[in-house]
Design an enzyme around this catalytic site. Structure first.
Site, PDB file in Angstrom:
ATOM      1  NE  ARG A   2      -2.813  -0.104   3.319  1.00 33.49           N
ATOM      2  CZ  ARG A   2      -4.031  -0.630   3.236  1.00 33.49           C
ATOM      3  NH1 ARG A   2      -4.988   0.043   2.664  1.00 33.49           N
ATOM      4  NH2 ARG A   2      -4.280  -1.811   3.746  1.00 33.49           N
ATOM      5  CB  CYS A  46     -28.366  -3.179  -8.486  1.00 34.07           C
ATOM      6  SG  CYS A  46     -30.124  -3.013  -8.390  1.00 34.07           S
TER       7      CYS A  46
HETATM    8  C1  PLP Z   1      -0.773  -7.891   2.549  1.00 29.18           C
HETATM    9  C2  PLP Z   1       0.594  -8.265   2.901  1.00 29.18           C
HETATM   10  C3  PLP Z   1       1.637  -7.345   2.752  1.00 29.18           C
HETATM   11  C4  PLP Z   1       1.430  -5.930   2.281  1.00 29.18           C
HETATM   12  O1  PLP Z   1       0.658  -5.190   3.139  1.00 29.18           O
HETATM   13  P1  PLP Z   1       0.518  -3.592   2.920  1.00 29.18           P
HETATM   14  O2  PLP Z   1      -0.448  -3.187   3.956  1.00 29.18           O
HETATM   15  O3  PLP Z   1      -0.002  -3.400   1.535  1.00 29.18           O
HETATM   16  O4  PLP Z   1       1.865  -3.009   3.075  1.00 29.18           O
HETATM   17  C5  PLP Z   1       2.909  -7.760   3.054  1.00 29.18           C
HETATM   18  N1  PLP Z   1       3.164  -9.020   3.490  1.00 29.18           N
HETATM   19  C6  PLP Z   1       2.173  -9.932   3.644  1.00 29.18           C
HETATM   20  C7  PLP Z   1       2.509 -11.278   4.101  1.00 29.18           C
HETATM   21  C8  PLP Z   1       0.868  -9.590   3.363  1.00 29.18           C
HETATM   22  O5  PLP Z   1      -0.100 -10.490   3.528  1.00 29.18           O
END
Ligand code: PLP
Length: 498
Positions: free
Chosen positions: A335, A415
């Site tokens: 993210r 919807c």
């Molecule tokens: C989802 C996930 C991430 C990334 O998480 P962010 O919140 O997008 O930084 C990293 N490592 C694992 C194992 C994840 O499941």
């Protein structure tokens, strides 16, 4: 009954939302670096106007700034490298592909020198398609298939993150069958769950991921029977496994470093126990992703460098206390790299204003206006408001927002009454049909979660760089939808079907 039409903050608005003093100003933390409003009030990304983009590609449209993506990838790489340089010679950053992935973005990740984390055979295929070498890839998942594991082993993955006791044996045996040795990390659940400003620390784990570090009642004093400890013993003993170290991921949209720090301490203590039990210092520790971003004016994420320094301080001091050589650290931001690089462009359509009872004013009803602005997308291109109650922001993007700001709710075209894009935003009261709206911070977990609900085609993704826009994911067409929807053979002449 009294009706207010005030320009003051609406009592219906959440406390954190303020009436914009200058509605044309863009809140910098929500946007890619190269997004700005031109003299006509039109949003431009690296010089390319959203009106041109909408004309050429239609809406809804995901618009990603390539320059901003690369910059954020480098910021994470450099911030953590700098903070950990003296401790363990730097950090390996694995971009979490599940947040947003397509072949072009995998190329950017490769070119910026990051690794890439995948959590399915499909994501792994995209990474390999972009030429990422196996040693820079990871594979996650609590229930990987034999086909996914075989592909990962054959591609020589840098790390397969093993999630269960059963999987230790499956991965090891598959590797032996393929005449290879699998690089393995063990996903542990340190009992730390973090989200935004809070984290909770427990001894016990109640979630599907990972190997528990915690004893069940009656198991105290029998460390060898704990899932995490047993997985280490099994992995070290298996001829098909090269055990690199341990991994954890404590949550998402985290702003404060404390949760990461506690998780690091618990995992380092575990590595010290492994050393004491097995005489092996495992060389690597992955602290996962979860770094938060700003979705609204209320969010104040910390700079990566600040979090990196806090984590490095804890890793350094904990290793000194334990007499442990500092393992090579890796992290998995998704993210925080891609989220702010992208906004979604929508075209507004119908609008209406409803009068809503003021909160808590049951006896003497006072109502306040809430304006609904419908756009041409919704929960099919951004499921997060529906899934998580996530908040976003919206701005008028195709002209100067001159009219009075009114409390508005941006809703989709699906919807479903819960089909909300932005629950609360102040938008000019003349926002209406044909206006373009932009919703920032949609780079992560939006396009990847897109659906064809209501037989709506999923939107394209356009990347802008150096003043040029190019399609990096084509939008779906009706033919794409019909390609999988099996049509009957044409009727034979004389077929009796009506
Ligand atoms: C989802 C996930 C991430 C990334 O998480 P962010 O919140 O997008 O930084 C990293 N490592 C694992 C194992 C994840 O499941």
């Amino acid at each position: 009954m009294r009706v207010t039409t005030s320009v003051e903050a609406s009592p219906l608005a959440p406390d954190w939302l303020s009436v914009p003093e200058d509605p044309s100003r863009l809140e910098a933390k929500l946007w890619a670096e190269d997004v700005e409003r031109d003299d006509d009030g039109v949003l431009r990304v690296d010089g390319v106007s959203v009106t041109e983009l909408a004309q050429q590609y239609g809406t809804p449209l995901f618009v990603v700034s390539e320059r901003d993506f690369r910059a954020r990838a480098r910021i994470f790489r450099d911030a953590f490298d700098d903070a950990f340089r003296d401790l363990c010679d730097g950090v390996d950053v694995f971009y979490a592909g599940k947040s947003f992935l397509c072949t072009e973005v995998a190329h950017w990740v490769r070119e910026e020198g990051l690794g890439l984390d995948t959590c399915s055979g499909g994501e792994l295929a995209v990474a390999l398609r972009a030429g990422l070498p196996g040693h820079r890839l990871g594979l996650h998942g609590n229930n990987k298939s034999a086909a996914e594991l075989t592909r990962a082993i054959d591609a020589g993955l840098g790390r397969i993150v093993v999630d269960s006791l059963q999987e230790v044996a499956v991965v090891g045996d598959l590797a032996v069958q393929r005449g290879r040795i699998a690089n393995v990390m063990l996903r542990l659940t340190p009992g730390v769950h973090a989200h935004t400003h809070e984290f909770i620390a427990t001894a016990h784990e109640d979630q599907k991921f990972g190997l528990s570090l915690a004893a069940r009642p009656g198991m105290e004093g029998n460390a060898a029977a704990l899932p995490g400890e047993r997985a280490v013993a099994d992995a070290l003993a298996h001829p098909g496994i090269n055990l690199l170290g341990v991994h954890c991921h404590i949550g998402s949209q985290i702003f404060e470093p404390e949760g990461f720090e506690l998780a690091a301490r618990r995992l380092l203590a575990f590595l010290a126990r492994v050393r004491d039990t097995h005489g092996v210092e495992l060389p690597e520790l992955d602290l996962g992703g979860g770094y938060g971003i700003a979705y609204t004016e209320a969010d104040e994420p910390r700079p990566a460098a600040e979090i990196a320094r806090a984590m490095a301080a804890v890793v350094g001091s904990t290793c000194r206390e334990l007499g442990l050589r500092v393992p090579r650290i890796s992290i998995e931001p998704g993210r925080a790299i891609v989220g702010p690089t992208t906004f979604t462009l929508y075209t507004a359509g119908t609008t209406k204003t409803v009068q809503v009872d003021a909160p808590g004013a049951k006896d003497a009803p006072v109502t306040h206006p809430r304006r609904y602005v419908s756009v041409d997308g919704g929960m099919s291109d951004n499921a997060r408001p529906v899934l998580y109650g996530a908040d976003y922001s919206a701005v008028l993007a195709s002209r100067t927002p001159g009219a009075t700001p009114v409390l508005s709710r941006v809703v989709g075209k699906h919807c479903e009454s819960g089909d909300i894009v932005v629950r609360d935003a102040y938008l000019p009261e003349d926002t209406g049909a044909g206006d373009l709206l932009a919703v920032p911070g949609t780079g992560a977990y939006c396009w990847v979660l897109a659906s064809n609900y209501n037989y709506v085609a999923r939107p394209p993704v356009v990347a802008v760089t150096d003043g040029i826009a190019r399609l990096i994911v084509r939008g779906e067409t009706e033919e794409d939808l019909f390609r999988r929807d099996v049509q009957r053979e044409p009727a034979e002449p004389g077929d009796p079907r009506p």
